[in-house]
Design a protein around this motif. Structure first.
Motif, PDB file in Angstrom:
ATOM      1  N   ASP A  56      22.318  68.688  15.418  1.00 11.91           N
ATOM      2  CA  ASP A  56      22.795  69.157  16.716  1.00 11.91           C
ATOM      3  C   ASP A  56      22.731  70.683  16.664  1.00 11.91           C
ATOM      4  OD1 ASP A  56      24.023  69.618  19.103  1.00 11.91           O
ATOM      5  OD2 ASP A  56      26.021  68.956  18.464  1.00 11.91           O
ATOM      6  N   GLY A  57      21.650  71.244  17.175  1.00 14.31           N
ATOM      7  CA  GLY A  57      21.467  72.692  17.086  1.00 14.31           C
ATOM      8  C   GLY A  57      21.350  73.112  15.635  1.00 14.31           C
ATOM      9  N   SER A  58      22.189  74.057  15.218  1.00  7.88           N
ATOM     10  CA  SER A  58      22.113  74.519  13.825  1.00  7.88           C
ATOM     11  C   SER A  58      23.077  73.745  12.923  1.00  7.88           C
ATOM     12  CB  SER A  58      22.406  76.015  13.748  1.00  7.88           C
ATOM     13  OG  SER A  58      23.703  76.258  14.246  1.00  7.88           O
ATOM     14  N   ASP A  59      23.728  72.737  13.497  1.00 11.12           N
ATOM     15  CA  ASP A  59      24.645  71.890  12.717  1.00 11.12           C
ATOM     16  C   ASP A  59      23.968  70.573  12.340  1.00 11.12           C
ATOM     17  OD1 ASP A  59      26.791  73.574  12.770  1.00 11.12           O
ATOM     18  OD2 ASP A  59      28.131  72.185  13.824  1.00 11.12           O
ATOM     19  N   GLY A  60      24.271  70.103  11.166  1.00  6.84           N
ATOM     20  CA  GLY A  60      23.785  68.780  10.761  1.00  6.84           C
ATOM     21  C   GLY A  60      24.950  67.980  10.211  1.00  6.84           C
ATOM     22  N   GLN A  61      24.976  66.706  10.561  1.00  6.41           N
ATOM     23  CA  GLN A  61      26.023  65.827  10.014  1.00  6.41           C
ATOM     24  C   GLN A  61      25.344  64.680   9.296  1.00  6.41           C
ATOM     25  OE1 GLN A  61      28.563  63.877  12.902  1.00  6.41           O
ATOM     26  NE2 GLN A  61      29.957  63.108  11.312  1.00  6.41           N
ATOM     27  N   PHE A  62      25.793  64.383   8.087  1.00 12.85           N
ATOM     28  CA  PHE A  62      25.287  63.151   7.478  1.00 12.85           C
ATOM     29  C   PHE A  62      26.373  62.092   7.545  1.00 12.85           C
ATOM     30  CE2 PHE A  62      27.274  63.267   3.274  1.00 12.85           C
ATOM     31  CZ  PHE A  62      27.403  64.624   3.006  1.00 12.85           C
ATOM     32  N   GLY A  92      16.121  73.853   9.246  1.00  8.01           N
ATOM     33  CA  GLY A  92      16.740  75.039   9.824  1.00  8.01           C
ATOM     34  C   GLY A  92      18.232  74.913  10.069  1.00  8.01           C
ATOM     35  N   ILE A  93      18.823  73.884   9.500  1.00 11.19           N
ATOM     36  CA  ILE A  93      20.268  73.694   9.682  1.00 11.19           C
ATOM     37  C   ILE A  93      21.041  74.764   8.919  1.00 11.19           C
ATOM     38  CG2 ILE A  93      22.141  72.147   8.957  1.00 11.19           C
ATOM     39  CD1 ILE A  93      20.261  69.845   9.779  1.00 11.19           C
ATOM     40  N   LYS A  94      22.063  75.302   9.596  1.00  6.60           N
ATOM     41  CA  LYS A  94      22.871  76.354   8.961  1.00  6.60           C
ATOM     42  C   LYS A  94      24.160  75.798   8.366  1.00  6.60           C
ATOM     43  CE  LYS A  94      20.155  79.765  10.042  1.00  6.60           C
ATOM     44  NZ  LYS A  94      18.997  79.520   9.181  1.00  6.60           N
ATOM     45  N   ARG A  95      24.633  74.704   8.941  1.00  3.75           N
ATOM     46  CA  ARG A  95      25.896  74.124   8.457  1.00  3.75           C
ATOM     47  C   ARG A  95      25.752  72.617   8.411  1.00  3.75           C
ATOM     48  NH1 ARG A  95      30.069  71.931  11.779  1.00  3.75           N
ATOM     49  NH2 ARG A  95      32.021  71.693  10.636  1.00  3.75           N
ATOM     50  N   ILE A  96      26.051  72.069   7.250  1.00  2.00           N
ATOM     51  CA  ILE A  96      26.018  70.604   7.134  1.00  2.00           C
ATOM     52  C   ILE A  96      27.451  70.128   6.909  1.00  2.00           C
ATOM     53  CG2 ILE A  96      25.561  70.612   4.612  1.00  2.00           C
ATOM     54  CD1 ILE A  96      23.564  68.201   6.456  1.00  2.00           C
ATOM     55  N   PHE A  97      27.798  69.015   7.525  1.00  2.00           N
ATOM     56  CA  PHE A  97      29.158  68.511   7.315  1.00  2.00           C
ATOM     57  C   PHE A  97      29.168  66.987   7.286  1.00  2.00           C
ATOM     58  CE2 PHE A  97      30.599  66.902  11.478  1.00  2.00           C
ATOM     59  CZ  PHE A  97      29.603  67.398  12.307  1.00  2.00           C
ATOM     60  N   CYS A  98      30.273  66.438   6.814  1.00  2.00           N
ATOM     61  CA  CYS A  98      30.440  64.980   6.821  1.00  2.00           C
ATOM     62  C   CYS A  98      31.926  64.660   6.949  1.00  2.00           C
ATOM     63  CB  CYS A  98      29.881  64.348   5.546  1.00  2.00           C
ATOM     64  SG  CYS A  98      30.857  64.659   4.067  1.00  2.00           S
ATOM     65  N   ASN A  99      32.189  63.471   7.433  1.00  2.00           N
ATOM     66  CA  ASN A  99      33.552  62.940   7.423  1.00  2.00           C
ATOM     67  C   ASN A  99      33.674  62.139   6.136  1.00  2.00           C
ATOM     68  OD1 ASN A  99      33.892  63.981  10.005  1.00  2.00           O
ATOM     69  ND2 ASN A  99      33.301  62.053  10.988  1.00  2.00           N
ATOM     70  N   ALA A 100      34.307  62.709   5.148  1.00  2.41           N
ATOM     71  CA  ALA A 100      34.347  62.070   3.830  1.00  2.41           C
ATOM     72  C   ALA A 100      35.579  61.184   3.695  1.00  2.41           C
ATOM     73  CB  ALA A 100      34.366  63.138   2.741  1.00  2.41           C
ATOM     74  N   ARG A 101      35.367  60.007   3.153  1.00  3.78           N
ATOM     75  CA  ARG A 101      36.540  59.223   2.764  1.00  3.78           C
ATOM     76  C   ARG A 101      37.281  60.073   1.735  1.00  3.78           C
ATOM     77  NH1 ARG A 101      34.354  52.904   2.302  1.00  3.78           N
ATOM     78  NH2 ARG A 101      33.506  52.828   4.398  1.00  3.78           N
ATOM     79  N   ARG A 102      38.580  60.160   1.898  1.00  4.45           N
ATOM     80  CA  ARG A 102      39.357  61.109   1.085  1.00  4.45           C
ATOM     81  C   ARG A 102      39.094  60.969  -0.413  1.00  4.45           C
ATOM     82  NH1 ARG A 102      44.440  64.112   2.135  1.00  4.45           N
ATOM     83  NH2 ARG A 102      45.347  63.535   0.151  1.00  4.45           N
ATOM     84  N   GLU A 103      38.976  59.743  -0.866  1.00  7.83           N
ATOM     85  CA  GLU A 103      38.798  59.543  -2.314  1.00  7.83           C
ATOM     86  C   GLU A 103      37.419  59.995  -2.783  1.00  7.83           C
ATOM     87  OE1 GLU A 103      39.050  57.102  -0.075  1.00  7.83           O
ATOM     88  OE2 GLU A 103      37.492  55.616  -0.449  1.00  7.83           O
ATOM     89  N   LYS A 104      36.537  60.337  -1.830  1.00  4.47           N
ATOM     90  CA  LYS A 104      35.186  60.770  -2.190  1.00  4.47           C
ATOM     91  C   LYS A 104      35.021  62.290  -2.137  1.00  4.47           C
ATOM     92  CE  LYS A 104      32.910  57.619  -3.723  1.00  4.47           C
ATOM     93  NZ  LYS A 104      32.315  57.847  -5.029  1.00  4.47           N
ATOM     94  N   SER A 105      36.112  63.023  -1.831  1.00  4.89           N
ATOM     95  CA  SER A 105      35.936  64.460  -1.609  1.00  4.89           C
ATOM     96  C   SER A 105      35.484  65.196  -2.872  1.00  4.89           C
ATOM     97  CB  SER A 105      37.198  65.077  -1.014  1.00  4.89           C
ATOM     98  OG  SER A 105      38.281  64.856  -1.857  1.00  4.89           O
TER      99      SER A 105
END
Ligand SMILES: CC(C)(COP(=O)(O)OP(=O)(O)OC[C@H]1O[C@@H](n2cnc3c(N)ncnc32)[C@H](O)[C@@H]1OP(=O)(O)O)[C@@H](O)C(=O)NCCC(=O)NCCS
Length: 135
Positions: A56-62, A92-105
């Protein structure tokens, strides 16, 4: 062993089997799946691990990262995630993020992702948003 771009239907199979086997098969489908890039790691032609990237633009989510249960803790997921991070940078993604299961952080910290202050609970599971900003 090889990593290939796969169709969403193949990702759905493994997502369902690994992440939510107790739910209906439709539960693992995302409205955005048509727009996602889906990656599969294969060993001896068997699908072992999947992950999907949404840009999504310069953001990427896995999302929906899943390794076949019998093949977990053998390093396959790490190989696949490293591949995705390279692909994300090349896109060209500048920021990658994910919703991590807490135990996987802790696991994601090994890939340069850091916990943000954003957390939520869904279906009784706690999640924390983790991100990495590329230089
Ligand atoms: C999260 C998930 C995709 C990781 O996939 P994986 O293929 O098991 O990943 P890896 O094998 O690379 O790494 C998993 C662990 O095994 C360890 N490991 C890697 N290679 C190893 C080896 N050869 N021997 C022993 N341990 C090893 C890693 O260090 C890692 O340890 P950690 O969890 O304590 O950090 C997988 O556990 C999974 O499908 N979980 C269920 C669904 C899920 O939770 N998805 C993520 C939602 S945020």
């Amino acid at each position: 062993m090889e990593i290939r771009n796969i169709e969403k239907e193949l990702a759905w199979q493994l997502r369902h089997e690994v992440m939510w086997p107790e739910k209906d098969a439709d539960y693992v489908k995302l409205p955005d799946d048509d727009k996602g890039r889906h990656y599969g790691l294969f060993a001896e032609n068997q699908l072992i691990s999947v992950v999907s990237l949404f840009i999504d633009g310069s953001d990427g989510q896995f999302r929906k990262f899943a390794t076949r249960v019998s093949e977990q803790n053998k390093g396959y997921g790490s190989i696949l995630l490293n591949h995705l991070l390279v692909e994300a940078q090349q896109a060209g993604i500048k920021r990658i993020f994910c919703n991590a299961r807490r135990e996987k952080s802790r696991f994601y910290e090994k890939f340069g992702l850091a916990a943000t202050e954003e957390m939520f609970t869904k279906d009784g599971k706690e999640y924390i948003i983790m991100e990495r900003v590329f230089a």
